[in-house]
Design an enzyme around this catalytic site. Structure first.
Site, PDB file in Angstrom:
ATOM      1  N   SER A 217      -9.373  -5.274   6.691  1.00  0.00           N
ATOM      2  CA  SER A 217      -8.291  -4.960   5.748  1.00  0.00           C
ATOM      3  C   SER A 217      -8.232  -3.763   5.797  1.00  0.00           C
ATOM      4  O   SER A 217      -8.754  -3.122   7.161  1.00  0.00           O
ATOM      5  CB  SER A 217      -8.686  -5.923   4.507  1.00  0.00           C
ATOM      6  OG  SER A 217      -9.569  -4.813   3.564  1.00  0.00           O
TER       7      SER A 217
ATOM      8  N   LYS B 236     -13.883  -4.510  21.683  1.00  0.00           N
ATOM      9  CA  LYS B 236     -14.668  -5.713  21.299  1.00  0.00           C
ATOM     10  C   LYS B 236     -13.954  -6.449  20.453  1.00  0.00           C
ATOM     11  O   LYS B 236     -13.562  -7.642  20.413  1.00  0.00           O
ATOM     12  CB  LYS B 236     -16.087  -5.344  21.615  1.00  0.00           C
ATOM     13  CG  LYS B 236     -16.922  -6.988  21.858  1.00  0.00           C
ATOM     14  CD  LYS B 236     -17.020  -7.353  23.007  1.00  0.00           C
ATOM     15  CE  LYS B 236     -17.704  -6.900  24.075  1.00  0.00           C
ATOM     16  NZ  LYS B 236     -17.545  -6.957  25.408  1.00  0.00           N
TER      17      LYS B 236
ATOM     18  N   ASP C 202      -3.703   7.705  13.277  1.00  0.00           N
ATOM     19  CA  ASP C 202      -3.786   7.851  12.110  1.00  0.00           C
ATOM     20  C   ASP C 202      -2.875   8.871  12.567  1.00  0.00           C
ATOM     21  O   ASP C 202      -2.319   9.835  12.529  1.00  0.00           O
ATOM     22  CB  ASP C 202      -4.334   8.772  11.156  1.00  0.00           C
ATOM     23  CG  ASP C 202      -6.064   7.594  10.639  1.00  0.00           C
ATOM     24  OD1 ASP C 202      -5.892   6.267  11.062  1.00  0.00           O
ATOM     25  OD2 ASP C 202      -7.033   8.006  10.890  1.00  0.00           O
TER      26      ASP C 202
ATOM     27  N   CYS D 261       7.562   4.252 -19.246  1.00  0.00           N
ATOM     28  CA  CYS D 261       6.388   2.334 -19.542  1.00  0.00           C
ATOM     29  C   CYS D 261       5.668   2.717 -20.571  1.00  0.00           C
ATOM     30  O   CYS D 261       5.754   3.109 -21.897  1.00  0.00           O
ATOM     31  CB  CYS D 261       6.460   1.678 -18.784  1.00  0.00           C
ATOM     32  SG  CYS D 261       6.247  -0.073 -19.212  1.00  0.00           S
TER      33      CYS D 261
ATOM     34  N   MET E 281       6.096   6.562 -22.079  1.00  0.00           N
ATOM     35  CA  MET E 281       6.729   6.744 -22.810  1.00  0.00           C
ATOM     36  C   MET E 281       6.481   6.276 -24.321  1.00  0.00           C
ATOM     37  O   MET E 281       6.447   6.821 -25.772  1.00  0.00           O
ATOM     38  CB  MET E 281       7.964   5.576 -22.969  1.00  0.00           C
ATOM     39  CG  MET E 281       9.703   5.349 -24.539  1.00  0.00           C
ATOM     40  SD  MET E 281      10.838   4.857 -24.133  1.00  0.00           S
ATOM     41  CE  MET E 281      10.902   3.761 -24.980  1.00  0.00           C
TER      42      MET E 281
ATOM     43  N   HIS F  94      10.533   1.229 -15.167  1.00  0.00           N
ATOM     44  CA  HIS F  94       9.549   1.445 -13.962  1.00  0.00           C
ATOM     45  C   HIS F  94      10.477   2.395 -13.058  1.00  0.00           C
ATOM     46  O   HIS F  94      10.669   2.019 -11.938  1.00  0.00           O
ATOM     47  CB  HIS F  94       8.891   0.795 -13.718  1.00  0.00           C
ATOM     48  CG  HIS F  94       7.913   0.333 -14.571  1.00  0.00           C
ATOM     49  ND1 HIS F  94       6.600   1.143 -14.188  1.00  0.00           N
ATOM     50  CD2 HIS F  94       8.095  -0.567 -15.168  1.00  0.00           C
ATOM     51  CE1 HIS F  94       6.888   0.405 -15.632  1.00  0.00           C
ATOM     52  NE2 HIS F  94       6.696  -0.783 -15.652  1.00  0.00           N
TER      53      HIS F  94
ATOM     54  N   GLU G 141       9.922   4.756 -10.763  1.00  0.00           N
ATOM     55  CA  GLU G 141      10.137   4.009  -9.086  1.00  0.00           C
ATOM     56  C   GLU G 141       9.673   3.235  -8.308  1.00  0.00           C
ATOM     57  O   GLU G 141       9.715   3.809  -7.378  1.00  0.00           O
ATOM     58  CB  GLU G 141       8.401   4.525  -9.784  1.00  0.00           C
ATOM     59  CG  GLU G 141       7.151   3.255  -9.968  1.00  0.00           C
ATOM     60  CD  GLU G 141       7.140   3.401 -11.121  1.00  0.00           C
ATOM     61  OE1 GLU G 141       7.939   3.781 -12.418  1.00  0.00           O
ATOM     62  OE2 GLU G 141       5.775   2.676 -12.055  1.00  0.00           O
TER      63      GLU G 141
END
Ligand code: GLN
Length: 538
Positions: free
Chosen positions: A13, A190, A241, A382, A385, A508, A510
């Protein structure tokens, strides 16, 4: 009917499947195609809303109020695809609707099974994401790693789907890892061969492989992977990368991924135009002329994904202000223990993001006091604040025991508390104030200055609210209510008068910032931080 691209992941992952899907979306969108991207998550939660950020990372909220996987954040940042709650499905959501149908008797006496009932439900949700919309390509990302038990029904569903729509209408892209073994000084193919083998076992043959590597792959290695995995050699794409994640669409274009997708989906080729993206995003992100240090004071600091959209929006603000963004991640419990000065001295701006629960609250309040008193630019979001309101009540209005009822049920000064409708709520899932709500800004404030207009719409995810009973007394001491719901019942934004930039919002922002279109509050916060920087470097 739209065409479909299914994206799976193999070997391990965290290979960046979300960014890969978003980048493919960007690449195809810039050829003029209309796309959408859907995420299938194999877990049993109906949505990620009830999960701890340490488990899942940030919960990303979209306009319609759905609490979704953070990959939808990548999709919205890279593309213009409209996200709705259908763009994120989970095993839980699929089972939930199948069980509801079973209880209603919809299956007319049949034994309800994974195949065909669950797989059919998945297929119908994949179709729904584009139904009634003008969409050329649906990109569908399957969460998890091939070989997991959990994702099997999704894989079986896409196998059937592909078989059903036929060649030229659906393809599979498999994201895999080609590790470099230092001791042998070689890359190893592999794990990729095994992972593709695993996919073939369940009847899926990927047409394109995207190989995550440390270094670009040689032609010989690509040939070998192509030969052993039954994939055209030019469809073995390497994804080394990169310096900046926004480079990935350019990397794919360089290797002709757009051409290959057009070929495999029987579409007439139109070249992707990524010039704007390159000039406005990548170039500026890689070569800034200034540097700015922003402290983020939160409680999930070890996990980058917990505040993903906050960090991305700060990066966008860096790009918008021609500054390299240096984010100092500070655990509010450390401030609680050792004081604000030790951690916050020398930073150009302080941001307190959203969150839940009592742990670390007093540290956040100390950080806010430090920002307010030392006149360091401050941005509260949020919970940030809510903490700013508590800090102001305690230290500017003399309400020493002011608090939110989330942290102290019997506080004598509940400046943040639950609305009546929230008090009746029993279930935790999808019951917060969620999604887009309108807000009206007050002229002459920093908030208004940032947006340049009076009416805005922003996304929410919270239960608690500023208690309007304290409005007058706090305003008297210099708190400015710079944004409110159109009926003036809910306080959506606050500022502190006489401070160079102390702004906080209940929503929010963002979630709506993009690399080529930074959110105005983030942009102006970082601008204020650069101005503040000049005052002490002058
Ligand atoms: N815990 C607070 C509330 O529920 C803030 C939530 C948040 O920051 N997203 O209102």
């Amino acid at each position: 009917m739209p065409k479909y691209i299914f994206i799976t992941g193999g070997v391990i992952s965290s290979l960046g499947k979300g960014i890969t899907s978003a980048s493919i979306g960007k690449l195809l969108e810039s050829t003029g195609l209309k796309i959408t991207i859907q995420k299938c998550d194999p877990y049993i939660n109906v949505d990620p809303g009830t999960m701890n950020p340490f488990q899942h990372g940030e919960v990303y909220v979209i306009d319609d109020g759905a609490e979704t996987d953070l990959d939808l954040g990548h999709y919205e940042r890279y593309t213009n695809a409209l996200m709705t709650r259908e763009n994120n499905i989970t095993t839980g959501k699929i089972y939930h609707s199948v069980i509801l149908k079973e209880r209603r008797g919809d299956y007319l006496g049949a034994t309800v099974q994974v195949v065909p009932h669950i797989t059919n439900e998945i297929i119908s949700h994949i179709k729904k994401v584009s139904s009634g919309k003008d969409i050329d390509i649906v990109i569908c990302e399957i969460g998890g790693t091939v070989g997991d038990i959990e994702s099997l029904p999704f894989l079986e569903a896409i196998r059937q789907f592909k078989q059903h729509v036929g060649r030229g209408n659906a393809i599979n892209i498999h994201l895999t890892l080609v590790p470099y073994i230092k001791a042998a000084q070689e890359v190893k193919t592999k794990p990729t061969q095994h992972s593709v083998g695993k996919l073939r076992e369940i009847g899926i043959v990927p047409e394109i492989l995207i190989c995550r590597t440390e270094k670009a792959l040689s032609k010989k290695v690509k040939e070998k992977i192509g030969l052993f995995c039954n994939v055209d050699e030019d469809a073995v794409i390497d994804a080394p990368d990169v310096r900046d994640v926004y480079e990935v669409p350019l990397l794919f274009k360089k290797q002709g991924l757009d051409k290959i997708v057009f070929r495999l989906l029987d579409l007439r080729y139109k070249e992707a135009d990524l010039k704007e993206w390159q000039n406005r995003v990548v170039k500026r992100a890689l070569h800034p002329s200034k540097k700015v240090t922003i402290a983020v004071v939160g409680k999930y600091m070890e996990l980058n994904d917990a505040y993903k959209s906050i960090y991305e929006a700060l990066k966008h603000a860096g790009v918008a202000n021609d500054a390299k963004m240096d984010i100092k991640k500070i655990d509010s419990e450390d401030i609680e223990e050792k004081g604000a000065e030790k951690f916050l001295k020398g930073v150009d701006g302080i941001l307190v993001p959203g969150g839940f629960g009592t742990r670390g609250i007093e540290g956040k309040i100390k950080a806010i006091k430090f920002a307010r008193e030392k006149k360091i630019p401050f941005f509260g979001i949020c919970l940030g604040m809510q903490c700013a309101v508590i800090e102001f009540a305690r230290n500017a209005c003399g309400l020493k025991k002011a608090n939110s009822t989330e942290f102290d049920k019997s506080t004598p000064a509940p400046v943040i508390s639950l609305l009546e409708e929230q008090k009746r709520v029993k279930d935790m899932g999808a019951t917060m104030r969620l999604g887009a709500y309108p807000c009206k800004l007050k002229k002459g404030t920093k908030s208004y200055e940032a947006y340049g207009r009076e009416k805005i719409s922003e996304r929410h995810r919270h239960r608690y609210e500023f208690d309007i009973h304290y409005k007058r007394s706090m305003e008297k001491e210099g708190l400015v209510i710079s944004g409110a719901s159109p009926d003036l019942r809910l306080v959506e934004m606050i500022e502190v008068a006489g401070h160079p930039w102390f702004v906080a919002c209940q929503f929010h922002p963002e979630f709506k910032s993009k690399p080529d279109d930074c959110h105005p509050l983030f942009r102006n916060f970082v601008r204020a931080a650069l101005i503040y920087q000049k005052t002490y470097t002058a």
